[in-house]
Design an enzyme around this catalytic site. Structure first.
Site, short mmCIF file in Angstrom:
data_model
loop_
_atom_site.label_atom_id
_atom_site.label_comp_id
_atom_site.label_asym_id
_atom_site.label_seq_id
_atom_site.Cartn_x
_atom_site.Cartn_y
_atom_site.Cartn_z
N HIS A 2 0.84 -1.19 0.00
CA HIS A 2 0.00 0.00 0.00
C HIS A 2 0.87 1.24 0.00
O HIS A 2 1.77 1.39 0.84
CB HIS A 2 -0.92 0.02 1.23
CG HIS A 2 -1.90 -1.11 1.24
ND1 HIS A 2 -3.08 -1.08 0.54
CD2 HIS A 2 -1.86 -2.31 1.86
CE1 HIS A 2 -3.74 -2.21 0.72
NE2 HIS A 2 -3.02 -2.98 1.53
N TYR A 54 3.45 -19.02 15.05
CA TYR A 54 3.55 -20.42 15.46
C TYR A 54 4.93 -20.98 15.15
O TYR A 54 5.49 -20.70 14.08
CB TYR A 54 2.50 -21.27 14.75
CG TYR A 54 1.07 -20.89 15.05
CD1 TYR A 54 0.74 -20.18 16.19
CD2 TYR A 54 0.05 -21.23 14.18
CE1 TYR A 54 -0.57 -19.83 16.47
CE2 TYR A 54 -1.27 -20.88 14.44
CZ TYR A 54 -1.57 -20.18 15.59
OH TYR A 54 -2.87 -19.84 15.85
N GLU A 56 -17.30 -37.50 3.86
CA GLU A 56 -17.50 -37.95 5.25
C GLU A 56 -17.17 -39.43 5.45
O GLU A 56 -17.05 -39.87 6.60
CB GLU A 56 -18.94 -37.67 5.67
CG GLU A 56 -19.21 -36.17 5.77
CD GLU A 56 -20.67 -35.83 5.94
OE1 GLU A 56 -20.98 -34.77 6.51
OE2 GLU A 56 -21.54 -36.65 5.51
#
Length: 447
Positions: free
Chosen positions: A288, A344, A425
């Site tokens: 930016h 992390y 699933e």
């Protein structure tokens, strides 16, 4: 006591390959509880699918997982677990004490969703809106945490059904905010650790899984040592000198300097780090600067992410980014301010424990369906838990058989975090089976 075989001194790839090839004695033996695990997994499969659909239809962002946590807490309480809520703000810890003395093992599932608008045509698609960073956003379980929660709820029921015969204690961690908080506060694993989730009792091992579009249903992948990358945020402010766009020599153009910095940063991975030993990524994802086409601005701000697979390499990478950025800016007469916020850490699978776990997972999935994972550049805050106790994290396939894993645009499966991320699933059952086998096998070492 059955000890974990040591693979120290071997490379991670050789160590895992050796285990998967030989399997160890455990891989070829049927334990006394195996038949009961199989029966319990079959009995709970329909519930797991129903839980997953309910959670998917009602997703919650990081530190907003109130409904999900209550669903879990009510289920575990009914099963006889000792449940503590409000751990790490919206997380919970549950204990199941077996009928015999033995070790403590922890299992973890993350509960949060993402600010993504779902584009999957299923009856239980999410229509939820929530506030994220001050804005109303659509919410979707685009990373599969709904599956993680449902799988661990199923594992909880399987293990509770054989409680009297289990030697040791099972600790379940249902964690918030793996995807981040949105408000700059610590991620969910860090918050839970600060609240004592890995103490009283302290686990001797911690296991977790992540569903992956890069694997087909029925497949499992893991690797010892570095499995997933560290994740650090990068912010660079280039300070130049504003001038008219028609007279660039009258100032210092921070936009041109920023372009030079972006290109120079890429030479770190290509020319300064041996990526054959440890992969790294430096990405600038946001730039930016300026507000008119004929004005060269004073300042440009860039933001990005830094990924590494080794903590020493991670530290060197930070130093090189600052050196390259500041030097490039200085050469052009500009100034650069580099800010790196550590996120992390590297997700490290304990090598001896991973060698042992590979054999257990072979028993659960079949030898031909357990493979070595490549290093993954995404990050995971399971890494925080694995610093508190030896850990093993593995990937579970959920891509349908007729789709190419991880090959979006080529007739393949949409990746995690995509609005089109889809879970077959049929893969959830193996997740329940794999974590159940790991737990029972690990506790059985005390015999």
């Amino acid at each position: 006591m059955r000890s974990i075989p040591s693979v120290r001194g071997l490379s991670p790839a050789i160590a895992l390959a050796a285990v998967l090839w030989s399997g160890g004695a455990m891989a070829d033996q049927q334990g006394p509880l195996d038949a009961r695990i199989d029966a319990a997994v079959n009995a709970v499969e329909a519930k797991v699918i129903a839980w997953r659909r309910d959670i998917h239809q009602n997703p919650e962002l990081g530190y907003q997982e109130v409904r999900t946590a209550k669903l879990v807490a009510d289920h575990l309480t009914a099963l006889g677990y000792e449940v503590k809520t409000g751990v790490g703000r919206t997380g919970l810890v549950a204990l199941l004490r077996g009928g015999k003395p033995g070790p403590v093992v922890a299992l973890r599932a993350d509960m949060d969703a993402l600010p993504v608008k779902e584009e999957v045509d299923v009856p239980f698609a999410s229509k939820v809106l929530a506030t994220w960073r001050g804005q109303q956003v659509p919410v979707m379980h685009a990373c599969g945490h709904d599956a993680h929660v449902a799988i661990l709820m199923g594992v909880a029921e399987v293990l509770a059904s054989m409680r009297a015969d289990l030697p040791g204690t099972i600790k379940l961690l249902f964690q918030p905010a793996e995807e981040g908080s949105g408000d700059g506060s610590a991620g969910g694993a860090t918050s839970m650790v600060r609240d004592g989730a890995m103490q009283d009792p302290k686990p001797e091992a911690v296991f977790g899984l992540h569903v992956s579009s890069g694997l087909r249903v029925g497949e499992i992948a893991l690797r010892p040592a570095g499995l997933m990358a560290s994740s650090d945020s990068l912010r660079i402010e280039i300070k130049g000198s504003q001038t008219h766009g028609a007279m660039p020599w009258g100032g210092v153009d921070p936009i041109v300097v920023s372009a030079q910095v972006v290109l120079a940063l890429q030479t770190i991975a290509s020319r300064q780090i041996d990526v054959t030993r440890s992969p790294v990524v430096v990405t600038v994802g946001s730039i930016h600067g300026g507000n008119r086409g004929n004005i060269i601005p004073d300042t440009v701000v860039m933001e990005g992410t830094i990924r590494a697979h080794d903590e020493d390499v991670r530290n060197r990478l930070h130093e090189k980014i600052k050196t390259v950025t500041e030097g490039t800016a200085h050469a052009a007469g500009a100034e650069a301010k580099v800010t790196i916020n550590r996120g992390y850490p590297v997700t490290v699978n304990d090598p001896p424990l991973t060698a042992w776990a590979g054999a257990s997972l072979r028993r659960a999935a079949g030898a031909e369906r357990v493979q070595e994972s490549r290093p993954v550049m995404a990050s995971e805050d399971f890494s925080v838990l694995a610093r508190e106790a030896p850990g093993v994290f593995f990937f579970l396939g959920i891509t349908p058989a007729d789709k190419r894993p991880g090959a979006l645009g080529m007739g393949g499966a949409a990746p995690n975090h995509s609005p089109r991320f889809f879970i077959d699933e049929a893969g959830l059952k193996l997740g329940v089976r794999a974590l159940s086998f790991l737990t029972v096998d690990y506790l059985g070492r005390a015999k």
